[in-house]
Design a protein around this motif. Structure first.
Motif, PDB file in Angstrom:
ATOM      1  N   TYR A   1       0.822  -1.214   0.000  1.00 29.42           N
ATOM      2  CA  TYR A   1       0.000   0.000   0.000  1.00 29.42           C
ATOM      3  C   TYR A   1       0.858   1.267   0.000  1.00 29.42           C
ATOM      4  N   LYS A   2       2.080   1.167   0.523  1.00 27.71           N
ATOM      5  CA  LYS A   2       2.955   2.338   0.566  1.00 27.71           C
ATOM      6  C   LYS A   2       3.302   2.864  -0.830  1.00 27.71           C
ATOM      7  N   ARG A   3       3.120   2.038  -1.840  1.00 29.05           N
ATOM      8  CA  ARG A   3       3.415   2.466  -3.207  1.00 29.05           C
ATOM      9  C   ARG A   3       2.335   3.368  -3.797  1.00 29.05           C
ATOM     10  N   ARG A   4       1.243   3.563  -3.057  1.00 34.75           N
ATOM     11  CA  ARG A   4       0.132   4.351  -3.589  1.00 34.75           C
ATOM     12  C   ARG A   4       0.503   5.810  -3.825  1.00 34.75           C
ATOM     13  N   ASN A   5       1.605   6.266  -3.211  1.00 36.46           N
ATOM     14  CA  ASN A   5       1.992   7.659  -3.415  1.00 36.46           C
ATOM     15  C   ASN A   5       2.360   7.938  -4.870  1.00 36.46           C
ATOM     16  N   ARG A   6       2.615   6.885  -5.643  1.00 39.22           N
ATOM     17  CA  ARG A   6       2.996   7.098  -7.045  1.00 39.22           C
ATOM     18  C   ARG A   6       1.865   7.700  -7.857  1.00 39.22           C
ATOM     19  N   ILE A   7       0.627   7.350  -7.560  1.00 36.94           N
ATOM     20  CA  ILE A   7      -0.482   7.940  -8.304  1.00 36.94           C
ATOM     21  C   ILE A   7      -0.687   9.396  -7.888  1.00 36.94           C
ATOM     22  N   GLU A   8      -0.397   9.723  -6.637  1.00 30.23           N
ATOM     23  CA  GLU A   8      -0.464  11.118  -6.202  1.00 30.23           C
ATOM     24  C   GLU A   8       0.615  11.942  -6.908  1.00 30.23           C
ATOM     25  N   ILE A   9       1.796  11.371  -7.076  1.00 28.95           N
ATOM     26  CA  ILE A   9       2.865  12.062  -7.806  1.00 28.95           C
ATOM     27  C   ILE A   9       2.446  12.279  -9.261  1.00 28.95           C
ATOM     28  N   MET A  10       1.764  11.308  -9.843  1.00 27.18           N
ATOM     29  CA  MET A  10       1.298  11.432 -11.220  1.00 27.18           C
ATOM     30  C   MET A  10       0.356  12.614 -11.379  1.00 27.18           C
ATOM     31  N   PHE A  11      -0.599  12.772 -10.450  1.00 24.66           N
ATOM     32  CA  PHE A  11      -1.519  13.903 -10.509  1.00 24.66           C
ATOM     33  C   PHE A  11      -0.753  15.228 -10.396  1.00 24.66           C
ATOM     34  N   GLY A  12       0.247  15.266  -9.522  1.00 27.52           N
ATOM     35  CA  GLY A  12       1.035  16.481  -9.359  1.00 27.52           C
ATOM     36  C   GLY A  12       1.781  16.855 -10.630  1.00 27.52           C
ATOM     37  N   ARG A  13       2.319  15.880 -11.327  1.00 25.98           N
ATOM     38  CA  ARG A  13       3.047  16.152 -12.571  1.00 25.98           C
ATOM     39  C   ARG A  13       2.095  16.604 -13.676  1.00 25.98           C
ATOM     40  N   LEU A  14       0.893  16.029 -13.719  1.00 25.71           N
ATOM     41  CA  LEU A  14      -0.081  16.480 -14.707  1.00 25.71           C
ATOM     42  C   LEU A  14      -0.451  17.938 -14.498  1.00 25.71           C
ATOM     43  N   LYS A  15      -0.554  18.342 -13.230  1.00 21.56           N
ATOM     44  CA  LYS A  15      -0.955  19.719 -12.931  1.00 21.56           C
ATOM     45  C   LYS A  15       0.160  20.725 -13.185  1.00 21.56           C
ATOM     46  N   ASP A  16       1.356  20.255 -13.549  1.00 29.35           N
ATOM     47  CA  ASP A  16       2.394  21.185 -13.987  1.00 29.35           C
ATOM     48  C   ASP A  16       2.018  21.840 -15.305  1.00 29.35           C
ATOM     49  N   TRP A  17       1.116  21.221 -16.060  1.00 35.78           N
ATOM     50  CA  TRP A  17       0.618  21.806 -17.300  1.00 35.78           C
ATOM     51  C   TRP A  17      -0.531  22.750 -16.947  1.00 35.78           C
ATOM     52  N   ARG A  18      -0.401  23.992 -17.330  1.00 34.60           N
ATOM     53  CA  ARG A  18      -1.349  25.010 -16.885  1.00 34.60           C
ATOM     54  C   ARG A  18      -2.775  24.743 -17.350  1.00 34.60           C
ATOM     55  N   ARG A  19      -2.949  24.242 -18.562  1.00 32.40           N
ATOM     56  CA  ARG A  19      -4.300  24.019 -19.079  1.00 32.40           C
ATOM     57  C   ARG A  19      -4.906  22.718 -18.537  1.00 32.40           C
ATOM     58  N   VAL A  20      -4.159  21.998 -17.710  1.00 32.32           N
ATOM     59  CA  VAL A  20      -4.696  20.845 -16.994  1.00 32.32           C
ATOM     60  C   VAL A  20      -5.027  21.243 -15.561  1.00 32.32           C
ATOM     61  N   ALA A  21      -4.125  21.961 -14.921  1.00 32.53           N
ATOM     62  CA  ALA A  21      -4.352  22.398 -13.539  1.00 32.53           C
ATOM     63  C   ALA A  21      -5.572  23.298 -13.432  1.00 32.53           C
ATOM     64  N   THR A  22      -5.797  24.130 -14.446  1.00 38.65           N
ATOM     65  CA  THR A  22      -6.967  25.000 -14.491  1.00 38.65           C
ATOM     66  C   THR A  22      -7.700  24.745 -15.793  1.00 38.65           C
ATOM     67  N   ARG A  23      -8.951  24.411 -15.711  1.00 41.72           N
ATOM     68  CA  ARG A  23      -9.734  24.100 -16.907  1.00 41.72           C
ATOM     69  C   ARG A  23     -10.265  25.373 -17.539  1.00 41.72           C
ATOM     70  N   TYR A  24      -9.867  25.627 -18.774  1.00 41.10           N
ATOM     71  CA  TYR A  24     -10.360  26.759 -19.550  1.00 41.10           C
ATOM     72  C   TYR A  24     -11.335  26.319 -20.643  1.00 41.10           C
ATOM     73  N   ASP A  25     -11.336  25.040 -20.978  1.00 38.82           N
ATOM     74  CA  ASP A  25     -12.138  24.530 -22.085  1.00 38.82           C
ATOM     75  C   ASP A  25     -13.556  24.213 -21.627  1.00 38.82           C
ATOM     76  N   ARG A  26     -14.536  24.705 -22.349  1.00 40.15           N
ATOM     77  CA  ARG A  26     -15.919  24.402 -22.018  1.00 40.15           C
ATOM     78  C   ARG A  26     -16.283  22.976 -22.378  1.00 40.15           C
ATOM     79  N   CYS A  27     -15.768  22.485 -23.491  1.00 41.70           N
ATOM     80  CA  CYS A  27     -16.106  21.140 -23.964  1.00 41.70           C
ATOM     81  C   CYS A  27     -15.337  20.086 -23.159  1.00 41.70           C
TER      82      CYS A  27
END
Length: 237
Positions: free
Chosen positions: A193-219
């Motif tokens: 279970y201690k390996r679960r932090n890897r998915i949290e790290i994945m979300f953090g890396r995705l949010k480094d992209w500005r248009r992912v961290a903040t949604r601007y697209d209506r569709c």
């Protein structure tokens, strides 16, 4: 990535590599399409190609295709995160269908991203809902598309008897701690279970992209394309 793009018919189109580089630049830095550097060509071409390919699901197929070739399925993980929705995305609510998938929580207007990753924390499946939707809804939607695996690692937010039984029916052993409200404690592999932090790290890396961290697209389909493109570039290329 070339095999996943639509084939050119008739008049030769602008170089796909240059256009894709411009699309990546815009999504990573959260710029307006009109602010694209001249090296990437016409902003109108970038936007039209982005919208057309998103509607056809090109970027989602790229991520899923690359993930199918290189992912490690001995253990998979599932979790969800909130993505803030800008006012330009939440205005003019769409009628019919699933809507814009934007809801209101204590943090304001947002969208919830549900994800399944492989053993290394690299995403292989995505599903989007409005922010106030339960994690169980995402788990139920992703259940049928889960790859063959030995273990499923998740936090206690996914501790439900129906989910555990569904995983066992697919031959997957759940590594999920029990809720505190359970009468009998649930046994699980704490070391795994201690390996679960890897998915949290994945979300953090995705949010480094500005248009992912903040949604601007209506569709929703276009926004999911931005997430799939970011995942493909960060984890699978």
């Amino acid at each position: 990535m070339k095999p996943y793009f639509p084939k050119s018919h008739g008049k030769p189109r602008v170089d796909d590599r240059r256009v894709l580089s411009g699309i990546i630049f815009i999504n990573r830095n959260g710029l307006r399409w009109s602010d694209a550097p001249r090296e990437y060509g016409s902003p109108k071409t970038l936007y039209n190609r982005w919208k057309r390919w998103s509607d056809k699901g090109v970027f989602a197929r790229i991520m899923e295709g690359l993930a199918a070739e290189h992912s490690e399925h001995k253990a998979i993980m599932i979790d969800a995160t909130y993505l803030k929705a800008h006012r330009t995305a939440s205005s003019l609510r769409e009628k019919g269908g699933r809507g814009r998938l934007i809801g209101r929580t204590k943090g304001g207007m947002n969208t919830k991203l549900h994800a399944v990753t492989d053993a290394s924390g690299r995403p292989i499946r995505f599903f989007m809902t409005a922010g106030q939707v339960s994690d169980y809804t995402g788990a139920r939607a992703l259940l049928s598309s889960l790859p063959a695996a030995d273990w499923m690692i998740a936090d206690r937010g996914y501790d439900a008897d129906w989910f555990r039984d569904a995983l066992k029916d697919k031959g997957i052993r759940p590594c999920i701690p029990g809720r505190k409200s359970r009468d009998k404690p649930v046994r699980y592999d704490k070391r795994r279970y201690k390996r679960r932090n890897r998915i949290e790290i994945m979300f953090g890396r995705l949010k480094d992209w500005r248009r992912v961290a903040t949604r601007y697209d209506r569709c929703p389909k276009v926004f999911l394309s931005a997430i799939a493109l970011a995942a493909a570039v960060i984890f699978w290329l």
